[in-house]
Design a protein around this motif. Structure first.
Motif, PDB file in Angstrom:
ATOM      1  N   ILE A  83       0.993  -1.187   0.057  1.00 38.71           N
ATOM      2  CA  ILE A  83       0.180   0.187   0.096  1.00 38.71           C
ATOM      3  C   ILE A  83       0.916   1.311   0.108  1.00 38.71           C
ATOM      4  N   GLY A  84       2.034   1.222   0.654  1.00 37.41           N
ATOM      5  CA  GLY A  84       2.824   2.305   0.799  1.00 37.41           C
ATOM      6  C   GLY A  84       3.565   2.725  -0.609  1.00 37.41           C
ATOM      7  N   VAL A  85       3.762   1.708  -1.515  1.00 35.42           N
ATOM      8  CA  VAL A  85       4.215   1.586  -2.666  1.00 35.42           C
ATOM      9  C   VAL A  85       3.410   2.465  -3.648  1.00 35.42           C
ATOM     10  N   ASP A  86       2.187   1.953  -3.502  1.00 37.48           N
ATOM     11  CA  ASP A  86       1.108   2.542  -4.506  1.00 37.48           C
ATOM     12  C   ASP A  86       0.979   4.115  -4.059  1.00 37.48           C
ATOM     13  N   ALA A  87       1.082   4.443  -2.654  1.00 33.18           N
ATOM     14  CA  ALA A  87       0.796   5.811  -2.178  1.00 33.18           C
ATOM     15  C   ALA A  87       2.049   6.627  -2.683  1.00 33.18           C
ATOM     16  N   VAL A  88       3.323   6.247  -2.593  1.00 32.52           N
ATOM     17  CA  VAL A  88       4.388   7.056  -2.538  1.00 32.52           C
ATOM     18  C   VAL A  88       4.478   7.153  -4.184  1.00 32.52           C
ATOM     19  N   VAL A  89       4.152   6.190  -5.300  1.00 32.28           N
ATOM     20  CA  VAL A  89       4.150   6.127  -6.620  1.00 32.28           C
ATOM     21  C   VAL A  89       3.119   7.444  -7.160  1.00 32.28           C
ATOM     22  N   LYS A  90       1.862   7.256  -6.422  1.00 37.00           N
ATOM     23  CA  LYS A  90       0.946   8.543  -6.909  1.00 37.00           C
ATOM     24  C   LYS A  90       1.348   9.799  -6.171  1.00 37.00           C
ATOM     25  N   PHE A  91       2.173   9.872  -5.353  1.00 36.85           N
ATOM     26  CA  PHE A  91       2.322  11.028  -4.776  1.00 36.85           C
ATOM     27  C   PHE A  91       3.421  11.645  -5.727  1.00 36.85           C
ATOM     28  N   VAL A  92       4.529  10.898  -5.980  1.00 40.14           N
ATOM     29  CA  VAL A  92       5.616  11.271  -6.896  1.00 40.14           C
ATOM     30  C   VAL A  92       4.985  11.664  -8.230  1.00 40.14           C
ATOM     31  N   VAL A  93       4.429  10.884  -8.804  1.00 39.79           N
ATOM     32  CA  VAL A  93       3.858  11.210 -10.105  1.00 39.79           C
ATOM     33  C   VAL A  93       3.066  12.707  -9.961  1.00 39.79           C
ATOM     34  N   SER A  94       2.256  12.811  -8.853  1.00 41.79           N
ATOM     35  CA  SER A  94       1.735  14.269  -8.685  1.00 41.79           C
ATOM     36  C   SER A  94       2.558  15.211  -8.713  1.00 41.79           C
ATOM     37  N   CYS A  95       3.943  15.017  -8.148  1.00 42.95           N
ATOM     38  CA  CYS A  95       4.874  16.084  -7.920  1.00 42.95           C
ATOM     39  C   CYS A  95       5.700  16.265  -9.389  1.00 42.95           C
ATOM     40  N   GLY A  96       5.395  15.298 -10.714  1.00 46.39           N
ATOM     41  CA  GLY A  96       5.969  15.838 -11.900  1.00 46.39           C
ATOM     42  C   GLY A  96       6.531  14.532 -12.178  1.00 46.39           C
ATOM     43  N   ALA A  97       6.984  13.403 -11.615  1.00 41.42           N
ATOM     44  CA  ALA A  97       7.484  12.299 -12.041  1.00 41.42           C
ATOM     45  C   ALA A  97       6.656  11.539 -13.289  1.00 41.42           C
ATOM     46  N   THR A  98       7.169  10.767 -14.132  1.00 37.68           N
ATOM     47  CA  THR A  98       6.592  10.106 -15.119  1.00 37.68           C
ATOM     48  C   THR A  98       6.420   8.717 -14.615  1.00 37.68           C
ATOM     49  N   LEU A  99       5.370   7.945 -14.741  1.00 38.54           N
ATOM     50  CA  LEU A  99       5.180   6.652 -14.346  1.00 38.54           C
ATOM     51  C   LEU A  99       5.794   5.814 -15.552  1.00 38.54           C
ATOM     52  N   VAL A 100       6.675   4.938 -15.172  1.00 39.03           N
ATOM     53  CA  VAL A 100       7.315   4.205 -16.159  1.00 39.03           C
ATOM     54  C   VAL A 100       6.984   2.728 -15.941  1.00 39.03           C
TER      55      VAL A 100
END
Length: 143
Positions: A83-100
């Motif tokens: 669940i932490g992975v999902d939350a961190v990925v969502k947050f980082v993408v919201s900050c401008g990262a690209t989902l790979v």
């Protein structure tokens, strides 16, 4: 949400895992018993160095191994749960990262996804049930 200022692992994509492992052992660094023929893990102070085939590293991240944008190095940010992975990925993408690579269960028994920062540097966001985190969020490898 914000991320702790830490890196769990730096993984180097290498041409020959055994040769690279021998080099780092000559430096006086010891491989962990969590290592195998395909990957070497070396506990450093507060961080883990991973040595993994460059081709396999690209395959794991689902990027082209020969792409000029793939440096052969990934950074990892480990968390204590899927669940932490999902939350961190969502947050980082919201900050401008690209989902790979969207988070998913992976071949080594954990759960991870990949994001790229604005310059294309790959970050693996991972939960590894075999690598506990200490009170500071650092990965603790077996000797």
């Amino acid at each position: 949400m914000s991320l702790e200022r830490r890196i769990s692992l730096i993984t180097l994509g290498v041409a020959d895992v055994a040769r690279s492992t021998d080099f780092y052992e000559r430096l006086g660094w010891s491989r962990s018993s969590a290592s195998n023929d395909d990957v070497t893990f070396i506990q450093l102070k507060g961080i883990v160095l991973g040595l993994f085939s460059r081709a396999h590293l690209a395959q794991d991240a689902r990027v082209d191994n020969t792409s000029p944008g793939f440096s052969g190095v990934t950074l990892a940010y480990n968390v204590p749960s899927e669940i932490g992975v999902d939350a961190v990925v969502k947050f980082v993408v919201s900050c401008g990262a690209t989902l790979v690579k969207a988070p998913e269960k992976v071949f080594w028994g954990g759960y991870s996804g990949y994001v790229a920062d604005p310059d294309g540097h790959l970050w693996e966001i991972a939960h590894n049930p075999f690598f506990p985190l200490d009170e500071h969020g650092h990965v603790v490898l077996p000797d």
